[in-house]
Design a protein around this motif. Structure first.
Motif, short mmCIF file in Angstrom:
data_model
loop_
_atom_site.label_atom_id
_atom_site.label_comp_id
_atom_site.label_asym_id
_atom_site.label_seq_id
_atom_site.Cartn_x
_atom_site.Cartn_y
_atom_site.Cartn_z
N LEU A 1 9.79 3.31 -0.70
CA LEU A 1 9.47 2.80 0.50
C LEU A 1 7.91 3.39 0.64
N ASP A 2 7.56 4.61 0.38
CA ASP A 2 5.97 5.06 0.48
C ASP A 2 5.20 4.10 -0.48
N ALA A 3 5.53 3.65 -1.55
CA ALA A 3 4.83 2.69 -2.67
C ALA A 3 4.57 1.54 -1.77
N ALA A 4 5.76 0.89 -1.31
CA ALA A 4 5.75 -0.60 -0.59
C ALA A 4 4.71 -0.28 0.74
N VAL A 5 4.75 0.72 1.44
CA VAL A 5 3.88 0.93 2.54
C VAL A 5 2.33 0.94 1.91
#
Length: 70
Positions: free
Chosen positions: A44-48
């Motif tokens: 999720l952090d990578a997608a953000v």
């Protein structure tokens, strides 16, 4: 009389052993779920981060496409 006491101790020991095994299995499952959640959080952090980069790119393109006022 003493035979029943020994039998009850065996039953109690058996239940205690089973309870410990169940608790250990639950702890293992909880640890697995924590690991899965941590991995999902990393994704999720990578997608953000990717979205933020894309937003910055779009803002730059829009700025270049806007004619400068003279």
């Amino acid at each position: 009389m003493f035979g029943k006491s020994k039998d009850m101790k065996g039953v109690i020991a058996s239940f205690t052993s089973e309870a410990k095994a169940i608790a250990a299995a639950q702890q293992d499952l909880a640890n697995k779920k924590r690991s899965e959640i941590a991995a999902a959080q990393v994704e999720l952090d990578a997608a953000v981060a990717e979205i933020k980069v894309a937003d910055a790119f779009i803002a730059n393109v829009e700025a270049l496409a806007t004619p400068a006022s003279e």
